[in-house]
Structure formats: structure tokens, C-alpha cells
Design a protein around this motif. Sequence first.
Motif, PDB file in Angstrom:
ATOM      1  N   ALA D 156      45.261 150.153  11.155  1.00  0.00           N
ATOM      2  CA  ALA D 156      43.999 151.076  10.512  1.00  0.00           C
ATOM      3  C   ALA D 156      43.601 152.320  10.671  1.00  0.00           C
ATOM      4  N   TRP D 157      43.845 152.829  11.720  1.00  0.00           N
ATOM      5  CA  TRP D 157      43.688 154.179  12.072  1.00  0.00           C
ATOM      6  C   TRP D 157      44.480 155.100  10.383  1.00  0.00           C
ATOM      7  N   ASN D 158      45.967 154.341  10.621  1.00  0.00           N
ATOM      8  CA  ASN D 158      46.104 155.272   9.139  1.00  0.00           C
ATOM      9  C   ASN D 158      45.772 154.737   7.673  1.00  0.00           C
ATOM     10  N   GLY D 159      45.006 153.866   7.937  1.00  0.00           N
ATOM     11  CA  GLY D 159      44.032 153.691   6.649  1.00  0.00           C
ATOM     12  C   GLY D 159      42.865 154.611   6.391  1.00  0.00           C
ATOM     13  N   PRO D 211      33.580 155.395  -1.486  1.00  0.00           N
ATOM     14  CA  PRO D 211      33.029 154.528  -0.969  1.00  0.00           C
ATOM     15  C   PRO D 211      32.902 153.447  -2.310  1.00  0.00           C
ATOM     16  N   ALA D 212      32.063 153.621  -3.181  1.00  0.00           N
ATOM     17  CA  ALA D 212      31.283 152.832  -4.241  1.00  0.00           C
ATOM     18  C   ALA D 212      32.225 152.447  -5.259  1.00  0.00           C
ATOM     19  N   ARG D 213      33.854 152.803  -5.143  1.00  0.00           N
ATOM     20  CA  ARG D 213      34.217 152.352  -6.090  1.00  0.00           C
ATOM     21  C   ARG D 213      35.324 150.509  -5.219  1.00  0.00           C
ATOM     22  N   SER D 214      35.087 150.477  -3.530  1.00  0.00           N
ATOM     23  CA  SER D 214      35.793 149.977  -2.552  1.00  0.00           C
ATOM     24  C   SER D 214      34.239 148.448  -2.489  1.00  0.00           C
ATOM     25  N   PHE D 215      32.832 149.666  -2.161  1.00  0.00           N
ATOM     26  CA  PHE D 215      31.591 148.497  -1.900  1.00  0.00           C
ATOM     27  C   PHE D 215      31.357 147.843  -3.131  1.00  0.00           C
ATOM     28  N   GLY D 216      31.187 148.499  -4.301  1.00  0.00           N
ATOM     29  CA  GLY D 216      31.464 147.578  -5.139  1.00  0.00           C
ATOM     30  C   GLY D 216      31.450 146.142  -6.043  1.00  0.00           C
ATOM     31  N   GLU D 227      36.751 147.301   4.777  1.00  0.00           N
ATOM     32  CA  GLU D 227      35.105 147.454   4.228  1.00  0.00           C
ATOM     33  C   GLU D 227      35.428 149.433   4.312  1.00  0.00           C
ATOM     34  N   TRP D 228      34.949 149.252   6.096  1.00  0.00           N
ATOM     35  CA  TRP D 228      34.652 150.224   6.722  1.00  0.00           C
ATOM     36  C   TRP D 228      36.069 150.837   6.755  1.00  0.00           C
ATOM     37  N   ILE D 229      37.391 150.723   6.597  1.00  0.00           N
ATOM     38  CA  ILE D 229      38.255 151.711   6.018  1.00  0.00           C
ATOM     39  C   ILE D 229      37.516 152.866   5.670  1.00  0.00           C
TER      40      ILE D 229
END
Lengths: 263, 263, 263, 263
Positions: D156-159, D211-216, D227-229
Motif C-alpha cells: 500500500a505505501w508503495n502504491g 481521484p475522479a478517474r478512480s472514484f467514478g 480507493e484511499w490510495i
Amino acid sequence: MSAIDEETPSLGKSQARPEPKGMVRVFLKYLRPPIGEFHAVCLFVFVGVVASTNVDTLSVAVAHGLAIALLVAVYGGISGGHVNPAVTFGVVIGGRCEVFIGLLYIIFQLLGGVFGAALARMVLTVGYTSTGNVTNVDLYEAIGGGVPQLAEGVTAWNGVFVEAILTFILVLTVLMTAVDQQLSIAPLCIGFAVLVDIIVGGSITGAAMNPARSFGPALVAGIWTNEWIYWIGPILGALFAGGSYRVFLAKSEYRILFKDKSE
Amino acid sequence: MSAIDEETPSLGKSQARPEPKGMVRVFLKYLRPPIGEFHAVCLFVFVGVVASTNVDTLSVAVAHGLAIALLVAVYGGISGGHVNPAVTFGVVIGGRCEVFIGLLYIIFQLLGGVFGAALARMVLTVGYTSTGNVTNVDLYEAIGGGVPQLAEGVTAWNGVFVEAILTFILVLTVLMTAVDQQLSIAPLCIGFAVLVDIIVGGSITGAAMNPARSFGPALVAGIWTNEWIYWIGPILGALFAGGSYRVFLAKSEYRILFKDKSE
Amino acid sequence: MSAIDEETPSLGKSQARPEPKGMVRVFLKYLRPPIGEFHAVCLFVFVGVVASTNVDTLSVAVAHGLAIALLVAVYGGISGGHVNPAVTFGVVIGGRCEVFIGLLYIIFQLLGGVFGAALARMVLTVGYTSTGNVTNVDLYEAIGGGVPQLAEGVTAWNGVFVEAILTFILVLTVLMTAVDQQLSIAPLCIGFAVLVDIIVGGSITGAAMNPARSFGPALVAGIWTNEWIYWIGPILGALFAGGSYRVFLAKSEYRILFKDKSE
Amino acid sequence: MSAIDEETPSLGKSQARPEPKGMVRVFLKYLRPPIGEFHAVCLFVFVGVVASTNVDTLSVAVAHGLAIALLVAVYGGISGGHVNPAVTFGVVIGGRCEVFIGLLYIIFQLLGGVFGAALARMVLTVGYTSTGNVTNVDLYEAIGGGVPQLAEGVTAWNGVFVEAILTFILVLTVLMTAVDQQLSIAPLCIGFAVLVDIIVGGSITGAAMNPARSFGPALVAGIWTNEWIYWIGPILGALFAGGSYRVFLAKSEYRILFKDKSE
């Protein structure tokens, strides 16, 4: 005349204004430009090493080439956007950058290369859990630490020659499109030079054309085989490009041959 | 009016200034431009032949196309950046280059093509040790010396027609974007013409569109099969492009039909 | 105000000059622009159909996209460089092209598409000897005459929707970058719209976005399956793009909502 | 100073003119820009999700990168063309966008992402007949709804780190080429940043940088893993880019360190 005035590829905004003085002048001439070069090379080497995990040459070429294009545009107004000790050397030879500024740039570029390679190593090794299919060793070792290497059977002199001619194309493009003509598309042309050169020489020498791109990963990975080739080749290429520019191709003000009062 | 004034794609800097005289004029008009064309074609043919070791058409197309884009930008202010005898012929037909300058260019372009092909042969043959997996013969022979060839089954007249139409697109792009409108993105458009043409015609004729690109490698490799196709096709394409420009597409000053006093 | 003044993406050269009159005016407004559109679409459809012999979507997308980029730059100063009946329709809806000129354009674009497809068929069929490995039938039949088709399982309404949204992106790019803002990079942006759209929709509908691109090859190959989809989709997309522009996105002079005296 | 004046990458047209007032001002400052961002992100996420059905990283990178390039050019004069909440955040931190405008933008960008992802889902599912070889479930499920995900074994931290550094490059490019220098090629450079970043990080985190590219897509597909990453990473990257700009890289007017009266 300061380095940032001479080399910047940002166009059309040169208006007479009072020279900055004191600390502001030191900042704009001796502090921000070398730090900008550190910054730019660090990002470039990080991008280059991690992008090398792609197996197709075209993707690797596009990543390096377009990264240079955007970094030249981003840092053009800060430092001229050399992002490469060979470019700085060629611009000095071409008479468009002071020697002292050039030395500063090269030191910071090499430091940037080391830092960028270290970030890339971190991302590709300890950033993976050792239980995954791609273990924390595989990826970084698979790309040989991102250090450029001669393909099997390529002789050393051929490596030097190929690096020299590819670097010649790159440095000539910088000098003619950004420094001399200050074209608005200069950053694109410089990026295209890197992109094309990697398609051409990627399967021969890896097409580094940039001592900071080879030195940083070499130091971080501890792989020094043929490192000298990636210094001598680019230096020779930059020397010829800078010399051609100075003697023959530059506009009259900076040209040695057939200077023209009316130009 | 000199060739470098007429054809240069560098924009927005034309200000009235005294014409250079004597040796400086000879240098700027008759010496530097042809040497620049020699230079540019040499680099282009070197890049093109070595890039042909890539097996995917897209990489070969990108290498040729973006190499032309940067060479047009680099040499645009020196010689107009033709990098191609067919382009020079088309620009002469279009009335935007003196015949004598055009002849000089073509001679130097052909010499540049030979020199570039020789460098490429050296890099791909004696630059490899014969004990490596890739021997010093394989690579150069595998690409047939980088000489463009018709694909199996393509008839000669089809080869001429395809080379003609692809060259028509290229020369029209040069005339309309660089010579006529002097767009800042003209070098990119010209490079795109080469790139697109190779994707289209690469698997039919090799899409040379440039007698210097076929003549140089042919001489160095001693392969003359169908060489005439790569002269007749581009000459016809350039003739139609130059003619369309002159008669119909040029702005009023250079146009034959419907000249317009008010334009 | 003439079509060539309104739509041309060539920048920064608009200076007050006397309007041309008589035959010159007819030539510049009613003769040369439609013939330019015929010309441009003919080259585009030829390039597109022959490029479809490449099997990877990326090459096909690059060929179509960069061909549009260069054709927009080449014919921008002649006709505005629409190269597409859907673009012409969208520009008419957007209030930036006279209806009569638009009709002329569309007729000539469709003729250009037929002519270009016929040239492509000739090159891919009778241009091959029947004894070669690639016979004179294979290549043209293998690509289905270059006529765009729905992928297996795609419903007709989905085909219309995908063509509409892709065409919306294309026409919006034309209206905002070339017509409204007249950016120097507008031809590149328009080409990128085609390139991106083909990567996105190539495996769904073929991403024609251009009735001349589907009509020409369809007529020449005699394949009319789903042809209506490649008319209704692009027309809807262009309608929404032209409408969005007219109502909302255009600068005040051409906008319907919230017109601004001070703008 | 309004957002559209500060951030627009459209060049060379700033002339003194009376400020619009009343409803026109509300429209130009508070209504059209956020709706433009909704519009742009909707198209971007649609393009991005559907393009993910291509299996090669290069095609996916080209589709996302060139889509951003054209959307920045199209909406640049409307809203500044952020197309990304991380970009808006970075521009606010960099002192070149009002906080209130920034918040408006981010809300509309997230809505646009949801809408675009819903359109993409519709096209990839119910747009196919269930009897075809590609059923109405396969395609959308095969790409995991287009939601960016960590590759196997990536911690996760690498992400977070990789998303941060890639977003840093993107936001820095926006701030330096479009906002600060207002280069004519700024939209291309911004697109190249996305393109390069996806080649670099696509096989590690998917390289969302937005974030819009991942949230949508996450909302539409109901997939919230990690998602938080894709929020923390881009926010950190934008924070550092905006901070570097504000403190160090901006021209004197907007810079904190070594402000220069003469600049």
C-alpha cells in the motif's frame, strides 16, 4: 548575460527590464537553475528506470522521449532544461552557456541521477511483498537496475560510436531548435530526438546519450561494466554538435565562420 | 530572393534588414544550405537504416517520421529543411526555390544518403564481434541493407503509383504548412506525413518517398532491384504536388489561377 | 463573412484587407474550398482504407489520427480543413459556416470518399500479381473493403451511441480549438481526437465518426450493412457538439446564452 | 482576478477589456467553468474506461494522455482545463486558483467521473447482445470496471508513493507550462505527462493520478478496494508540486522565496 536568459526555450517574452540584483540575482542565476536540473534529472532517471520494466522498445522510447519533452518545457524557463550533462557540455562548447554554470549543472545533474535511480530501486524492490508473484527482487534485477548495456556482440568502439552519433543528434536539436531559433515546438523536437534515438540504438547500446542516465543507475546498482562508454560517446557527440554549431550553424552573433554584420 | 528566405519554416522573425554581401552571401546562400542538406540526409538515412532492424512497422514509421520532424526543425533556418530530393523538386516546381539551388541541394542530398548508409552499414557489420549471437553479417543482411523493396506480388506500376501518392501527400504538406502558411507546427505535420505514409505503404513498397533514402542504401549494399521505381514514383508525386500548389493552392502571390490583387 | 475567414485554423494573420471581388471571390469562396475538401477526404479515405491492412489497432489509430492532423493543417487555410461531413454539419449548427457552403462541402466530401476508396481498392487488388503469396483478392477482402463494421454482439443502438459520443468529442475539438480559439496546435488536437477515439471505439464500431469514411468504401465495396448507423451516430454527435458550442461554450459573439457586451 | 483569467492556457490574447458584470460574470466565473469541468471529466473517464479494453499498456497510455491533451486545449479557455481534482488542488496550493472555485471544480469533477463511468458501463454491458461471442458481462468485468488497482505484490505505501510521484510530475507540468509560462504547447506537455506516467506506473498502480478517474468507476462498479490510495497519493503529489511552485519555481509575482521587484 545569464544562463537563464541565453538558453531558455520559452519564447516571445524577452522585454527590456532591469537586471535583478543581490540575493535575487544569486538565486535566479546560481541557485535555482542547478537545483532545477537536479530536480529534472531525478524525475527523468526515475521515469526511465521504472519504464524499462516494459518489454517493448517502443514504449521505453516513448516514455524517455516524451518525459524529456515535458521536462524541457517545465524547466526551460528555470534552467534552460538541459536534463543531461552531455547537453550542458555541448551548449558550453557552442558558446551559449558559461563554463562555471555548466560545471554547476553537471554536478547537480549527476546527483539528480543518483537520487532518481535510488527512488526507482526502492519502488521496484522493497515496495513489493516477497510473497507476491513478482517478488521484490525480480523486477529490479530483470532490468539490470536500469543501467544501459551493450547488446551481445557489440564491440566497445561501436558502442562509443553509436552513443556519439545519437548524442550528436540530440545536442544539435537542443542547440538549433531551443537555443538558436527558440521555436515554440523546441521541447517536442528535443523529446523526439530522444525517442527516435532509442528506437534506433536501443537494441545496440541502450541509447543512453546521457551520462547522468547511466551514472545514477550504475552507482545505485553497483554495475560499472562499460560505464566509460556512456561517458566518452556522449562527450564526443556533444563536442561535435557544439563545434558544428559554433563554427558553422549558429546565427552570426555566435558563429565563428563568415560573421555577418548585416545579420 | 534567397532559398533560405523563401523556404524557411521558422516563423515570425522576418524583419527588414540589409542583405548580406560578398563571401557572407555566398556562404548563407550557396554553401551552408547544401552542406546542411548533406548533413540532414546523412543523419536521416543512418537513422532510417538502423531503425529498420526493428520488426514492427509502427516503430519504423515513428523513427522515420519523428526524425524528419526534428531535422526539418533543426535545418529549417539553414536550408529550409527539405531532407529529400523529391521535396526539393516539388518546391522548385511550386515556384518557391530557384532551379540552381535545387540542383545543388539534390546533389548534396544524394551524397548525404550514401554517407549515412555507409555509417549504418559499419555500425551493423564490423561493429559486432563475429562470435556473438548476432554475428557481423546477420543484422545488415536481415534488413536487406535497408534498401526499400516491393512486397511479394506487388506489380511495378502499383509500386510507382503508391510511391507517387505517398510522396504527393508529403510534398503537399511541406508546401502548404512550411512554405506557404509557415505554421509553427509545420515540422510536426511534415514528420506526421512520413509517419502515416509508412504505416500505409510500408507493407507495399516500403514507403521510401525519397530518392536519397533509396539511392544511398542501394549504392552501399549494391542492391539495385526496382531502384527506378523509387525515383519515378516520388518524382511524379512531387510534380503533381508542386503543380497543384502552383496552379491552385498557393496564395495569390505565387498562384497562377485567379490571381488576386487584393489578397 | 466567408467560410474561409470563419473557420480557418491558421493563426495571427488576420489583417484588414480589401475583399476580393468577381471571379476571384467565387474562386476563393465557392470553388477552391469544396475542391479542397474533395481533395482532403480523398487522401484521408485512401490512407484510412490502406492503413486498415495493419492488424494492430494502435497503428490504424495513429494513421487515421495523424493523417487528419496534417490534412487539417494543409487545407486549413483553403477550406477550414473539415475533411468530414459530420464536422461540417457541426460547424453549421455552431453558427460558424453558412448552410449553402456546408452543403457544397458535404457533396464534395462524399465524392472524395468514393474516389479515395476506389484508389485504395485499385492499389490492393489489381496492383498485385495473382501468383504472389498475397493474391489480388486477399488483402482487400481481408479488411472488408475498409468499411467500418460493428463488432460481434454490438447492438445497433449501442453502435449509434458510441459513434455519437466519439463524434461529439471530435466536433467539439474542432469547434473549440480551431474555430473558436484558433490555437496553433489545433490541427494536432483534432488529430488526437480521431486517434484516441479509434483506440476507444475501434473494437466496438470501428470508430468511423465520418459519413464520408463509411460511405465511400461502402459504395466501392458494395457493402451496406449498418451504413445507416455511421450516418445517424455522427449526425447526432455533431448536433450535440454544435449545439453545446452555440448555446454555452462559444465566445460571446457567437453564444446564445449570457451574451456579454464587454467580452 | 477570475479563475478563467488566471489558469487559461490559451495564449496571447489578453487585452485590457471591461470586466463583465451581473449574470454574465456569474456565468463566466461560477457557472460555465464547473460545468465545463464536469463535461471534461465525464468524457475523460468514459474514454479511459472503454480504452482499458485494449490489452497493451501503450495503447491505454496513448488514449489517456492524448485525451487529456485535447481536453485541456478544448476546455482551457472555459475553465483552465484541469480535468482532475488533484490538478485543481495543486493549482489552489500554488496560489493560482481561489479556494471556493477549487471546491466547486472538485465537486463537479467527481460528478463527471461518475457520469462518465456510468456511460462506459452501459456501452460495455447492455450494449452487447448476450448471444454474441463477447457477452454483455465479459468486457466490463474483464477490465474490473476500469477501476485502477495495485498489481499483485505491491504494498500500500508503495502504491501511495508511486501515485504521489506520478501526480507530482503531472501537476508540476500543469503549473509550469500552462499556468506560469502559458506555452502554446502546454496542452501537449500535460497530455505527455499522463502518457509517460501510465507507461511508467501502469503495471504498478494503474497510474490513475486523478481521484475522479478512480472514484467514478469505483462507485459505478462498487469496487472500493484501495480507493484511499488513489486519493492520498495524488493529494500528496499535488501538495508537493503546488508547494514547490509557490515557494521556488513560480515567477516572482507568485513566488514566496526571493521575490524580485525587477522581475
